[in-house]
Design an enzyme around this catalytic site. Structure first.
Site, PDB file in Angstrom:
ATOM      1  N   LYS A 173     -14.922   5.411  -6.544  1.00 28.56           N
ATOM      2  CA  LYS A 173     -14.314   4.827  -7.735  1.00 28.56           C
ATOM      3  C   LYS A 173     -13.744   3.502  -7.184  1.00 28.56           C
ATOM      4  O   LYS A 173     -12.626   3.256  -6.488  1.00 28.56           O
ATOM      5  CB  LYS A 173     -13.251   5.469  -8.344  1.00 28.56           C
ATOM      6  CG  LYS A 173     -12.886   5.205  -9.888  1.00 28.56           C
ATOM      7  CD  LYS A 173     -12.339   3.928 -10.331  1.00 28.56           C
ATOM      8  CE  LYS A 173     -11.063   3.691  -9.955  1.00 28.56           C
ATOM      9  NZ  LYS A 173     -10.646   2.402 -10.239  1.00 28.56           N
ATOM     10  N   GLU A 248      -4.265   5.503   2.673  1.00 28.39           N
ATOM     11  CA  GLU A 248      -3.952   4.351   3.287  1.00 28.39           C
ATOM     12  C   GLU A 248      -3.119   3.446   2.570  1.00 28.39           C
ATOM     13  O   GLU A 248      -3.729   3.029   1.302  1.00 28.39           O
ATOM     14  CB  GLU A 248      -5.275   3.783   3.892  1.00 28.39           C
ATOM     15  CG  GLU A 248      -5.792   4.520   4.574  1.00 28.39           C
ATOM     16  CD  GLU A 248      -5.391   4.973   6.127  1.00 28.39           C
ATOM     17  OE1 GLU A 248      -4.339   3.853   6.411  1.00 28.39           O
ATOM     18  OE2 GLU A 248      -5.485   6.060   6.718  1.00 28.39           O
ATOM     19  N   CYS A 282      -3.654  -5.206   3.735  1.00 30.59           N
ATOM     20  CA  CYS A 282      -2.421  -4.419   4.125  1.00 30.59           C
ATOM     21  C   CYS A 282      -1.702  -4.632   5.529  1.00 30.59           C
ATOM     22  O   CYS A 282      -0.616  -4.340   5.684  1.00 30.59           O
ATOM     23  CB  CYS A 282      -2.957  -2.767   3.864  1.00 30.59           C
ATOM     24  SG  CYS A 282      -4.352  -2.623   4.766  1.00 30.59           S
ATOM     25  N   GLU A 384       6.705  -5.092  -0.486  1.00 31.14           N
ATOM     26  CA  GLU A 384       5.459  -5.485  -0.109  1.00 31.14           C
ATOM     27  C   GLU A 384       5.038  -6.452  -1.122  1.00 31.14           C
ATOM     28  O   GLU A 384       5.135  -6.013  -2.360  1.00 31.14           O
ATOM     29  CB  GLU A 384       4.343  -4.507  -0.196  1.00 31.14           C
ATOM     30  CG  GLU A 384       2.751  -5.045   0.212  1.00 31.14           C
ATOM     31  CD  GLU A 384       1.679  -4.007   0.440  1.00 31.14           C
ATOM     32  OE1 GLU A 384       1.788  -3.166  -0.615  1.00 31.14           O
ATOM     33  OE2 GLU A 384       1.038  -3.901   1.089  1.00 31.14           O
TER      34      GLU A 384
HETATM   35  P1  NDP Z   1      -3.657   0.253  -6.549  1.00 33.80           P
HETATM   36  O1  NDP Z   1      -2.792   1.412  -5.864  1.00 33.80           O
HETATM   37  O2  NDP Z   1      -3.308  -0.259  -7.853  1.00 33.80           O
HETATM   38  O3  NDP Z   1      -5.199   0.840  -6.628  1.00 33.80           O
HETATM   39  C1  NDP Z   1      -6.150   1.234  -5.602  1.00 33.80           C
HETATM   40  C2  NDP Z   1      -7.310   1.928  -6.359  1.00 33.80           C
HETATM   41  O4  NDP Z   1      -6.798   2.988  -6.847  1.00 33.80           O
HETATM   42  C3  NDP Z   1      -7.874   1.126  -7.465  1.00 33.80           C
HETATM   43  O5  NDP Z   1      -9.204   1.709  -7.045  1.00 33.80           O
HETATM   44  C4  NDP Z   1      -7.196   1.644  -8.629  1.00 33.80           C
HETATM   45  O6  NDP Z   1      -8.082   1.831  -9.598  1.00 33.80           O
HETATM   46  C5  NDP Z   1      -7.142   3.158  -8.164  1.00 33.80           C
HETATM   47  N1  NDP Z   1      -6.005   3.880  -9.157  1.00 33.80           N
HETATM   48  C6  NDP Z   1      -4.820   3.228  -9.599  1.00 33.80           C
HETATM   49  N2  NDP Z   1      -4.112   4.187 -10.195  1.00 33.80           N
HETATM   50  C7  NDP Z   1      -4.778   5.475  -9.863  1.00 33.80           C
HETATM   51  C8  NDP Z   1      -4.376   6.876 -10.402  1.00 33.80           C
HETATM   52  N3  NDP Z   1      -3.452   7.115 -11.026  1.00 33.80           N
HETATM   53  N4  NDP Z   1      -5.352   7.657  -9.975  1.00 33.80           N
HETATM   54  C9  NDP Z   1      -6.416   7.208  -9.197  1.00 33.80           C
HETATM   55  N5  NDP Z   1      -6.716   6.237  -8.938  1.00 33.80           N
HETATM   56  C10 NDP Z   1      -5.893   5.191  -9.236  1.00 33.80           C
HETATM   57  O7  NDP Z   1      -3.772  -0.812  -5.377  1.00 33.80           O
HETATM   58  P2  NDP Z   1      -4.244  -2.286  -5.518  1.00 33.80           P
HETATM   59  O8  NDP Z   1      -5.838  -2.041  -5.668  1.00 33.80           O
HETATM   60  O9  NDP Z   1      -3.699  -3.030  -5.861  1.00 33.80           O
HETATM   61  O10 NDP Z   1      -4.480  -2.748  -3.745  1.00 33.80           O
HETATM   62  C11 NDP Z   1      -3.343  -3.167  -3.122  1.00 33.80           C
HETATM   63  C12 NDP Z   1      -2.561  -2.263  -2.293  1.00 33.80           C
HETATM   64  O11 NDP Z   1      -3.403  -1.600  -1.546  1.00 33.80           O
HETATM   65  C13 NDP Z   1      -1.694  -2.834  -1.652  1.00 33.80           C
HETATM   66  O12 NDP Z   1      -0.321  -2.003  -1.804  1.00 33.80           O
HETATM   67  C14 NDP Z   1      -2.129  -2.739  -0.459  1.00 33.80           C
HETATM   68  O13 NDP Z   1      -1.215  -2.653   0.778  1.00 33.80           O
HETATM   69  C15 NDP Z   1      -2.906  -1.466  -0.183  1.00 33.80           C
HETATM   70  N6  NDP Z   1      -3.903  -1.648   0.865  1.00 33.80           N
HETATM   71  C16 NDP Z   1      -3.830  -0.663   1.816  1.00 33.80           C
HETATM   72  C17 NDP Z   1      -4.569  -0.676   3.004  1.00 33.80           C
HETATM   73  C18 NDP Z   1      -4.494   0.137   4.132  1.00 33.80           C
HETATM   74  O14 NDP Z   1      -5.392   0.578   4.636  1.00 33.80           O
HETATM   75  N7  NDP Z   1      -3.203   0.806   4.194  1.00 33.80           N
HETATM   76  C19 NDP Z   1      -5.872  -1.328   2.966  1.00 33.80           C
HETATM   77  C20 NDP Z   1      -5.825  -2.286   1.601  1.00 33.80           C
HETATM   78  C21 NDP Z   1      -5.058  -2.270   0.713  1.00 33.80           C
HETATM   79  P3  NDP Z   1      -8.029   0.279 -10.477  1.00 33.80           P
HETATM   80  O15 NDP Z   1      -7.641  -1.187  -9.747  1.00 33.80           O
HETATM   81  O16 NDP Z   1      -9.142   0.155 -11.205  1.00 33.80           O
HETATM   82  O17 NDP Z   1      -6.725   0.401 -11.373  1.00 33.80           O
END
Ligand code: NDP
Length: 483
Positions: A173, A248, A282, A384
């Protein structure tokens, strides 16, 4: 207009209820297509097709699975131009970055895990001459891979490659904000005849499609990269069915510059760490800790460095800073800058939207922003922001630097700049962080453990760590009776 479809059981299908979401190009604010707004029933269809494919895929053996992963890598490489353009259009990142980093990295993720599975080993323990224990590492079954919008294909492939290599079938997803390259990957799968049902991709919003995947009883593990709040929700839901989870999450990473460092190299790297991918990685260094004796010198270099970055059309080869991923995210970052100002922060450069001419006049551009004069404990230095915003924080001693660096709820990565090996070793050991770079930033070796501590995550990705996550260890104990 681009119409994205789900990829389930080797077929392209719309969401069963027919609902769609808009695809927006953040460099010009234009809607250029739609994606399915999938719900529980779409996720269930994908899980069923993955279940049906599991027996054949898992018994294929590492050599054949590695060969399929290499075919995927070759096909991604052959389609680099189209994929890079799509990634740039979806995220707003410079095309040059998508061409040289995002898509090549997706290729190397598949190639790396194709090689890794061929060289994977397992333990054996001889107890007495007549007793042998050995460990089988068996695939879990159907696993869910949920990825964010900042490095879409790069992070999606980082999850699905080890999952597939170790014999699982996947339901992926991608983020609804940036689904395009995952869709193109499903087209590549269809083109090369990748076995049906082994990789399924369901598009849609996190709280519906993502949540349905996490809650599904037949999904044995969730590998998630995204925000900390989402990670906590996923951990809660996944615990109901005792799924394995790899999380992550976010970071508030320090770049620590000691006064004996090569200040030119450290300042250049601090700029790269703060502003690469518009600060939406991140691992970005969003807090720059500078030893007091060199604070003013480094500050001047950083301000010059930030102002030298060309902001503009992601398609222009000169562009270093493209668009922020969405209007909502831009507003969120601007709100954070406003909070910094209210807390007494001094905006040294940036802090404002940047208007573009022509094609990009409605795009979401923000100038690289540096702020100082803030307490290490204030909101800006604790939360963040995930955008092109970094703060400058002075410190006197090594102890104070460590205290400030560790003083947030996050612990993903840190970058330490010093010429003194003793300082480097002491500080690296003392940092509450999953990853420490010394005199470099984001130098990646795919064999190393990748992940964070505290609210930056649970578990490690990379190399054998990922292969272990996607398998279950089974001990077999054989006793041989003597003649
Ligand atoms: P989100 O947590 O909003 O979303 C990440 C993914 O999870 C998306 O595919 C999102 O779908 C999905 N998602 C959202 N809500 C749910 C739920 N309740 N159940 C299951 N899946 C869900 O993060 P962002 O996309 O905004 O990404 C930014 C964040 O990711 C930052 O905090 C960043 O630090 C972190 N990040 C961490 C990394 C690491 O390796 N530690 C690397 C890169 C980013 P949708 O977008 O369609 O809502």
């Amino acid at each position: 207009m681009t119409q994205i479809q789900n990829f389930i059981g080797g077929k392209f299908v719309d969401a069963l209820q027919g609902a769609t979401l808009d695809l927006v190009d953040p460099s010009c604010g234009r809607v250029f297509g739609s994606l399915p707004e999938s719900k529980t029933e779409d996720v269930d269809a994908a899980v069923q097709s993955a279940l049906a494919a599991f027996s054949e895929w898992s018994s294929l053996g590492p050599v054949h699975r590695a060969s399929w992963l290499n075919k995927l890598a070759d096909a991604i490489e052959a389609n680099l131009t189209e994929l890079a353009l799509a990634e740039s259009m979806d995220t707003g990142k410079p095309l040059s970055v998508a061409r040289t980093i995002d898509i090549p990295r997706a290729v190397s993720n598949f190639r790396f895990f194709a090689g890794a599975i061929l060289h994977d080993t397992s333990e054996a323990y001889v107890d007495r001459p007549s007793v042998l224990n050995y460990t089988l590492r068996q695939p879990l079954g159907v696993v869910g891979c949920i990825s964010p919008w900042n490095l879409p294909l790069y992070l999606f492939s980082w999850k699905i490659a080890p999952a597939l290599a170790s014999g699982n079938c996947v339901v992926g997803k991608p983020s609804e904000v940036t689904p395009l390259t995952a869709f193109l990957l499903s087209k590549i799968c269809a083109d090369i005849g990748f076995p049906d049902g082994v990789l399924n991709i369901v598009h849609g919003a996190g709280p519906s499609a993502g949540a349905a995947l996490v809650a599904h009883p037949d999904v044995k593990a969730i590998s998630f990269t995204g925000g900390t709040a989402t990670g906590k929700t996923i951990a809660k839901v996944a615990s109901e069915s005792l799924k394995k989870v790899s999380l992550e999450l976010g970071g508030k990473n320090p770049t620590i510059i000691f006064d004996d460092a090569d200040l030119e190299a450290a300042s250049n790297a601090a700029i790269e760490a703060a502003f690469s991918n518009q600060g939406q990685i991140c691992l970005c260094g969003s807090r720059i800790l500078i030893q007091e004796s060199v604070f003013e010198r480094v500050k001047a270099k950083l301000v010059n460095g930030a102002q030298a970055l060309t902001i503009g059309d992601p398609l222009d080869p000169e562009t270093k800073i493209g668009a922020i991923v969405s209007r909502d995210h831009l507003d969120k970052i601007l709100h954070h800058i406003e909070i910094a100002r209210q807390d007494g922060g001094r905006v040294l450069t940036g802090g404002v939207r940047v208007a573009q001419k022509g094609r990009c006049k409605n795009g979401f551009f923000l100038a690289p922003t540096l702020i100082d004069n803030l307490a290490a404990t204030c909101t800006t230095n604790q939360d963040e922001i995930f955008g092109p915003v970094a703060t400058l924080i002075p410190f006197k001693t090594e102890g104070e630097a460590i205290q400030i660096a560790n003083g947030t709820r996050y612990g993903l990565s840190a970058s330490v700049w010093t010429k003194d090996l003793n300082t480097a070793n002491r500080v690296s050991e003392a940092l509450s962080s999953g990853i420490v770079w010394v005199n470099c930033w984001m130098h990646r070796d795919l064999r190393t453990p990748f992940g964070g501590v505290k609210e930056s995550g649970v578990g490690r990705e990379g190399g054998t760590y990922a292969l272990r996550f996607f398998t279950e260890a089974k001990n077999v104990c054989i006793k041989t009776t003597s003649l």
